[in-house]
Structure formats: C-alpha cells, structure tokens
Design a protein around this motif. Structure first.
Motif, short mmCIF file in Angstrom:
data_model
loop_
_atom_site.label_atom_id
_atom_site.label_comp_id
_atom_site.label_asym_id
_atom_site.label_seq_id
_atom_site.Cartn_x
_atom_site.Cartn_y
_atom_site.Cartn_z
N LEU A 73 0.83 -1.21 0.00
CA LEU A 73 0.00 0.00 0.00
C LEU A 73 0.87 1.26 0.00
CD1 LEU A 73 -2.95 -1.04 2.32
CD2 LEU A 73 -2.98 -0.72 -0.16
N LEU A 74 1.95 1.23 0.77
CA LEU A 74 2.87 2.38 0.75
C LEU A 74 3.54 2.50 -0.62
CD1 LEU A 74 4.46 2.12 4.30
CD2 LEU A 74 2.91 3.90 3.44
N GLU A 75 3.91 1.36 -1.21
CA GLU A 75 4.49 1.41 -2.56
C GLU A 75 3.49 2.01 -3.54
OE1 GLU A 75 6.31 -1.34 -6.15
OE2 GLU A 75 4.95 -2.26 -4.70
N TRP A 76 2.21 1.64 -3.44
CA TRP A 76 1.20 2.16 -4.35
C TRP A 76 1.16 3.69 -4.28
CZ3 TRP A 76 -3.02 5.10 -5.24
CH2 TRP A 76 -3.80 4.81 -6.35
N VAL A 77 1.10 4.22 -3.06
CA VAL A 77 1.02 5.68 -2.87
C VAL A 77 2.28 6.36 -3.42
CG1 VAL A 77 0.97 7.51 -1.13
CG2 VAL A 77 -0.57 5.54 -0.93
N LEU A 78 3.45 5.83 -3.06
CA LEU A 78 4.70 6.43 -3.53
C LEU A 78 4.84 6.34 -5.04
CD1 LEU A 78 7.13 5.19 -0.74
CD2 LEU A 78 6.40 7.56 -1.16
N HIS A 79 4.55 5.18 -5.60
CA HIS A 79 4.70 5.00 -7.05
C HIS A 79 3.75 5.95 -7.79
CE1 HIS A 79 6.25 2.19 -10.24
NE2 HIS A 79 5.45 2.99 -10.92
#
Length: 128
Positions: A73-79
């Motif tokens: 989920l953090l990767e989704w937001v950052l990406h």
C-alpha cells in the motif's frame, strides 16, 4: 552466503523483474495518456499492476501478510506520486523523447522507484 542475505538479494532481483515488466511491457495507451493530470485512472491502473506484482513477489518470498499489505500500500502511494511528478514536470516542460530533459526526468523517476525498493527491502527485513 547466509540464507537471509540470499533471500534479500532474491527479493531485490524479483522486484527488479516486476518493475521492468510493469513499467516497460504492460503500459497501455490509457496509462500513458495525460500523465500530468493528478487524478488519472491510467496511472491508478499502472500502479495497481505494480501492487499486484509486489504482492506476488512478497508472497513468494514468504512475507507475513500484514507486513505485505502495509508495504504494497505504501508502494502504491509512492509510485503513484513519483509517476505523477514526472508526468506533471514533463508536461510543463514540453519534453519529448528527443529532449535531454525527458531522459533526465525518466532517470530521476527510475532512481526514486529504486529507492522505494531499497525501503521495501528494509521493511521486509525488519517486519516481514
């Protein structure tokens, strides 16, 4: 080589493969159009491909489900925001692949994604 080091290196390799496939082979015209718009369904779809790929990679490597969920989920937001930043900047600058600025933006974008993978590896080592 220690088993945890081997697993960490394997995680990085699998994330690199996932990144290459999602960023360079699975992009569709809707994902590439209007990249500078903040709310962009194509970008959400593209980043969701990354999420699915990361779920598969982290599950294969044996990540605890709560850690897996938080990491992706953090990767989704950052990406999403990294890609939006590159798209918005490139649109404002008017760069095309014929311009050096386009490639500098691409390189910076890819570097930020790689930093995310280092952070994901750290989170996996600490919490996974």
């Amino acid at each position: 080589m220690e088993q945890s080091l081997s697993a960490a290196l394997m995680l990085l390799v699998l994330l690199q493969i996932k990144h290459c496939v999602a960023d360079f082979y699975l992009q569709t015209p809707i994902m590439l159009k209007n990249r500078g718009a903040y709310l962009h369904v194509g970008r959400a779809l593209h980043v969701s491909e990354h999420l699915i790929g990361s779920v598969i990679v982290l599950a294969v490597i044996g990540t605890a489900w709560l850690a897996l969920a938080v990491i992706v989920l953090l990767e989704w937001v950052l990406h999403y925001h990294i890609d939006w930043g590159k798209g918005a900047w490139s649109d404002r600058a008017g760069h095309t692949p014929a311009d050096g600025g386009f490639w500098r933006a691409m390189g910076f974008d890819q570097m930020l994604h790689q930093f995310c993978y280092v952070a994901m590896l750290w989170a996996w080592l600490v919490y996974g």
